[in-house]
Design an enzyme around this catalytic site. Structure first.
Site, PDB file in Angstrom:
ATOM      1  N   CYS A   2       0.841  -1.199   0.000  1.00 23.21           N
ATOM      2  CA  CYS A   2       0.000   0.000   0.000  1.00 23.21           C
ATOM      3  C   CYS A   2       0.877   1.250   0.000  1.00 23.21           C
ATOM      4  CB  CYS A   2      -0.930   0.117   1.202  1.00 23.21           C
ATOM      5  SG  CYS A   2      -1.995  -1.297   1.428  1.00 23.21           S
ATOM      6  N   ARG A  27       3.324   0.274  -5.300  1.00 21.20           N
ATOM      7  CA  ARG A  27       3.219  -0.361  -3.993  1.00 21.20           C
ATOM      8  C   ARG A  27       1.912  -1.149  -3.833  1.00 21.20           C
ATOM      9  NH1 ARG A  27       6.699   1.340  -0.379  1.00 21.20           N
ATOM     10  NH2 ARG A  27       5.339   0.630   1.282  1.00 21.20           N
ATOM     11  N   TRP A  74      -2.974  -2.557  -1.642  1.00 23.45           N
ATOM     12  CA  TRP A  74      -2.682  -3.932  -2.051  1.00 23.45           C
ATOM     13  C   TRP A  74      -3.243  -4.789  -0.923  1.00 23.45           C
ATOM     14  CZ3 TRP A  74       0.348  -8.137  -0.348  1.00 23.45           C
ATOM     15  CH2 TRP A  74       0.614  -9.109  -1.313  1.00 23.45           C
ATOM     16  N   ASN A 100      -0.498   1.611   6.033  1.00 22.37           N
ATOM     17  CA  ASN A 100       0.287   0.606   5.310  1.00 22.37           C
ATOM     18  C   ASN A 100       0.879  -0.338   6.353  1.00 22.37           C
ATOM     19  OD1 ASN A 100       3.606   0.694   3.886  1.00 22.37           O
ATOM     20  ND2 ASN A 100       2.042  -0.816   3.588  1.00 22.37           N
ATOM     21  N   GLY A 101       0.690  -1.635   6.168  1.00 21.66           N
ATOM     22  CA  GLY A 101       1.228  -2.592   7.138  1.00 21.66           C
ATOM     23  C   GLY A 101       0.121  -3.488   7.655  1.00 21.66           C
ATOM     24  N   GLU A 485      17.025 -16.098 -12.763  1.00 21.75           N
ATOM     25  CA  GLU A 485      16.533 -14.726 -12.864  1.00 21.75           C
ATOM     26  C   GLU A 485      15.819 -14.489 -14.202  1.00 21.75           C
ATOM     27  OE1 GLU A 485      15.936 -12.431 -10.934  1.00 21.75           O
ATOM     28  OE2 GLU A 485      15.876 -10.591 -12.109  1.00 21.75           O
ATOM     29  N   LYS A 489      11.993 -13.234 -14.330  1.00 18.48           N
ATOM     30  CA  LYS A 489      11.601 -11.991 -15.004  1.00 18.48           C
ATOM     31  C   LYS A 489      10.485 -12.252 -16.008  1.00 18.48           C
ATOM     32  CE  LYS A 489      12.853  -9.681 -13.197  1.00 18.48           C
ATOM     33  NZ  LYS A 489      13.499  -9.255 -12.014  1.00 18.48           N
ATOM     34  N   GLU A 492       7.142 -13.074 -14.274  1.00 15.84           N
ATOM     35  CA  GLU A 492       6.538 -11.898 -13.626  1.00 15.84           C
ATOM     36  C   GLU A 492       5.784 -11.012 -14.596  1.00 15.84           C
ATOM     37  OE1 GLU A 492      10.231 -10.272 -11.816  1.00 15.84           O
ATOM     38  OE2 GLU A 492       8.835  -9.618 -10.289  1.00 15.84           O
ATOM     39  N   HIS A 508      18.759 -34.877 -15.435  1.00 15.32           N
ATOM     40  CA  HIS A 508      18.224 -35.571 -14.250  1.00 15.32           C
ATOM     41  C   HIS A 508      16.718 -35.368 -14.097  1.00 15.32           C
ATOM     42  CE1 HIS A 508      22.240 -36.643 -13.030  1.00 15.32           C
ATOM     43  NE2 HIS A 508      22.627 -35.375 -13.160  1.00 15.32           N
ATOM     44  N   LYS A 608       5.433  -3.873  -5.566  1.00 20.68           N
ATOM     45  CA  LYS A 608       6.864  -3.614  -5.613  1.00 20.68           C
ATOM     46  C   LYS A 608       7.590  -3.995  -4.337  1.00 20.68           C
ATOM     47  CE  LYS A 608      10.716  -2.030  -7.344  1.00 20.68           C
ATOM     48  NZ  LYS A 608      11.425  -2.964  -8.233  1.00 20.68           N
TER      49      LYS A 608
HETATM   50  C1  F6R Z   1      11.440  -9.457  -8.967  1.00 19.67           C
HETATM   51  C2  F6R Z   1      11.170  -8.683  -7.802  1.00 19.67           C
HETATM   52  C3  F6R Z   1      11.008  -9.373  -6.480  1.00 19.67           C
HETATM   53  C4  F6R Z   1      11.903  -8.709  -5.451  1.00 19.67           C
HETATM   54  C5  F6R Z   1      11.671  -9.294  -4.055  1.00 19.67           C
HETATM   55  C6  F6R Z   1      12.591  -8.654  -3.038  1.00 19.67           C
HETATM   56  O1  F6R Z   1      11.534  -8.670 -10.095  1.00 19.67           O
HETATM   57  O2  F6R Z   1      11.098  -7.495  -7.865  1.00 19.67           O
HETATM   58  O3  F6R Z   1      11.298 -10.734  -6.578  1.00 19.67           O
HETATM   59  O4  F6R Z   1      13.223  -8.881  -5.848  1.00 19.67           O
HETATM   60  O5  F6R Z   1      10.347  -9.081  -3.673  1.00 19.67           O
HETATM   61  O6  F6R Z   1      12.405  -7.287  -2.979  1.00 19.67           O
HETATM   62  P1  F6R Z   1      13.487  -6.344  -2.311  1.00 19.67           P
HETATM   63  O7  F6R Z   1      14.718  -6.415  -3.149  1.00 19.67           O
HETATM   64  O8  F6R Z   1      12.875  -4.983  -2.311  1.00 19.67           O
HETATM   65  O9  F6R Z   1      13.737  -6.885  -0.944  1.00 19.67           O
END
Ligand code: F6R
Length: 613
Positions: A2, A27, A74, A100-101, A485, A489, A492, A508, A608
């Site tokens: 949020c 957020r 969120w 938020n929280g 990764e 990506k 996501e 395997h 995010k």
């Molecule tokens: C992937 C992504 C998430 C963050 C993860 C950790 O693109 O953004 O997997 O990497 O939520 O977030 P931080 O780095 O903010 O702790």
């Protein structure tokens, strides 16, 4: 999750709040709302969906007032709906709260408040804050309404538990906003004749770059252009605003169609900025003297998602350069496993936001063991940086796209800088080896500048493959985390099935999922494992895969003999190569998502920063 924004000043707060919410949408974006104090009455508008929906609804009602609060949500407690959207009010409708929280004891408080006659309108934990303040206002005594509100909020803070940041506005105290920070992000912007409360700096950066970072347990009283900060004990505290050097454009898209694309292109500069710390502050990063460094017996790396992948690459660096055994844990797992802790340990938490609840929880556990703690983090003033003994700031600028790109390459760069400095300090790395490693590091930004030129090649390739229903990524050694990764990506942002494997593992089991035409991306720079990667290509091709080899100059011919397409990536040393190798995979995810019409900067179901466990 949020985002919170508040404005108090001399102008109509509505455009400031709506604009701030748009900057905070990363957020959370399942619903949004604003409350404005208009001629002594609170006018609230809420809408399900993105801030654009709220904007439409607000235009119809067109509230006006110089004090207001806004929120983008969120969902954690209660489904995304208008009733559950913030701001939430008390029974009288005179108090509004944005939050938020998570309020952990909200069920118990809710029952108590209901028994006292309070009527709840939502399923959220937030609403208890509004009712508690209302209840506490009945019992506190003070000379003015402003002081009464302050006391009621302070009492409320003692009664709620959990991680929270919230903003409060009371119809009886026009021109005043109250902000509370406790383990969730909240910053204050101080402008000329106006003040801002927000979850993150970009929300108000275009209006002021003077920022107050609140400590845990602190409160802020915001009036037009004047802010009072109260410490944990309620005592006014002298704090000077920090001047943030990010300008408005840095925080915005800079002409690119999406933040993700902009942030991929930011990477040469981001690496440069990350290394600025390494250049000037190398010896001081860890805050440990040589004896303490030599006494270190192990390193624990803790992170989530993309940052975890950076940690996996970091393990190779630390073991190679500093000769120290390293474990890498997903923060959500570290917190709940038995961690042997008898030897001198350095715990490193990697996080772009510094607000990831799992990472903060895990590093707190490391602290309880007495481990020395280091954050590798991008966000100044974030919770993680306050919890850890030291922070290596990646300084790569705000990352707005939910899918992390530049933060990832900056994190790996920081890990490399850290590992070579540790190796030098603990005597594991000779002077000449240190010099060579350092020289390559200082060339990295330039090589990254060449690597981002691959967009066109990758974009062209995606025309052939974007409709595939699954994608596979293979790599070995330092490139194995890059395979993970690349898959993350793509998942996501494009919602396609994608998996990353250590190339030696496919035989395997995973090879069984390869069908005719399955795109398989091979991370195969010309290093000691190149021959083995050639064999993996052949194994996949024999099963009908469409093989794309990502390789480095000199190896193109051999790669061509086993792949359907070859992408040549600029070369650095073997250990730094992952920083460049991930770039075509970032473009790949971007372009597949774009061709599929996905919401690239705000993919479905994601946010995010994940500030809940
Ligand atoms: C992937 C992504 C998430 C963050 C993860 C950790 O693109 O953004 O997997 O990497 O939520 O977030 P931080 O780095 O903010 O702790």
């Amino acid at each position: 999750m949020c985002g919170i924004i508040g404005y108090v000043g001399k102008r109509n707060s509505v455009p400031y709040i709506i604009d701030g919410l748009k900057k905070l949408e990363y957020r959370g974006y399942d619903s949004a709302g604003i409350s404005i104090l208009q001629e002594g009455k609170l006018v609230t508008v809420r809408a399900v969906g993105k801030v654009a929906e709220l904007e439409k609804a607000a235009l119809q009602l067109s509230p006006k007032g110089t004090t207001g609060l806004g929120h983008t949500r969120w969902a954690t407690h209660g489904k995304p709906s208008e009733e559950n959207s913030h701001p939430h009010t008390d029974c009288s409708g005179e108090i509004v709260v944005v939050h938020n929280g998570i309020i952990e004891n909200y069920l118990m408080l809710r029952e108590q408040l209901i028994s006292l006659g309070h009527l709840f309108k939502s399923e959220t934990d937030t609403e208890v804050i509004a009712h508690l303040i209302e209840e506490n206002l009945k019992h506190v005594r003070a000379a003015s309404d402003e002081d009464r509100l302050l006391k009621a909020v302070q009492k409320t803070n003692k009664e709620i538990s959990g991680a929270f940041a919230y903003g409060v506005m009371w119809a009886r105290t026009p021109g005043l906003l109250v902000g509370v920070k406790n383990q969730s992000p909240l910053v204050v912007g101080v402008g000329k004749d106006e003040s801002f409360l927000a979850s993150d700096v970009p929300a108000f950066l275009q209006h002021t770059n003077r920022v107050l970072f609140l400590e845990e347990g602190e409160m802020a009283l915001l009036r037009a252009g004047k802010v009072t900060v109260l410490d944990k004990t309620g005592t006014p505290k002298k704090v000077r605003p920090v001047k943030i050097s990010w300008d408005r454009q840095t925080a915005e898209k800079g002409g690119y169609a999406h933040f993700m694309l902009k942030e991929i292109y930011d990477q040469p500069q981001a690496i440069e900025d990350t290394l600025r710390t390494a250049r000037t502050d190398f010896g001081k990063i860890l805050g440990m003297d040589t004896a303490a460094l030599r006494a270190l017996r192990q390193v624990h790396i803790i992170a989530c998602g993309t940052a975890y992948h950076a940690g996996l690459v970091g393990k190779y660096y630390l073991e190679q350069f500093a000769g120290i055994p390293v474990t890498v844990d997903l923060a959500s797992e570290y917190k709940y496993r038995t961690v042997p802790h008898k030897v001198k340990t350095l715990a490193i938490a990697i996080s772009q936001s510094g607000e990831t609840a799992d990472t903060i929880g895990a590093i707190n556990k490391a602290k309880e063991f007495g481990f020395h703690t280091l954050a590798i983090c991008n966000v100044l003033g974030s919770t993680l940086t306050r919890v850890c003994d030291r922070t290596f700031f990646t300084h790569c600028g705000p990352e707005i796209s939910v899918a992390s790109t530049k933060a990832f390459t900056s994190q790996i760069t920081a890990m490399y800088a850290l590992a070579v400095s540790l190796g030098k300090a603990n005597g594991n790395l000779s002077k000449s080896a240190f010099d060579a490693a350092y020289r390559d590091l200082m060339q990295l930004s330039k090589a990254m500048g060449e690597t981002v030129k691959l967009e066109y090649t990758v974009r062209h390739l995606t025309r052939k493959i974007y409709k595939a229903d699954k994608f596979i990524f293979l790599g070995r050694h330092v490139n194995f985390p890059i395979a993970l990764e690349g898959a993350l990506k793509l998942k996501e942002v494009s919602y396609r099935s994608a998996e990353g494997f250590a190339a030696g593992e496919i035989k395997h089991g995973p090879i069984s999922i390869i069908e005719k035409g399955t795109p398989v991306f091979m991370l195969m720079p010309q290093d000691g494992l190149f021959e083995k990667m050639l064999s993996a290509c052949q194994e996949c091709r024999a099963r009908g895969a469409f093989v794309v080899a990502l390789t480095t100059p000199g190896a193109e011919k051999a790669a061509k003999s086993v792949a359907d397409q070859v992408i040549q990536i600029p070369q650095t040393n073997d250990l730094l190569q992952p920083v460049l190798n991930v770039v075509p995979l970032q473009f790949l995810a971007y372009w597949i998502a774009k061709r599929l019409g996905c919401d690239i900067d705000q993919p479905r179901n994601l946010a995010k920063s994940v500030t809940v466990e």
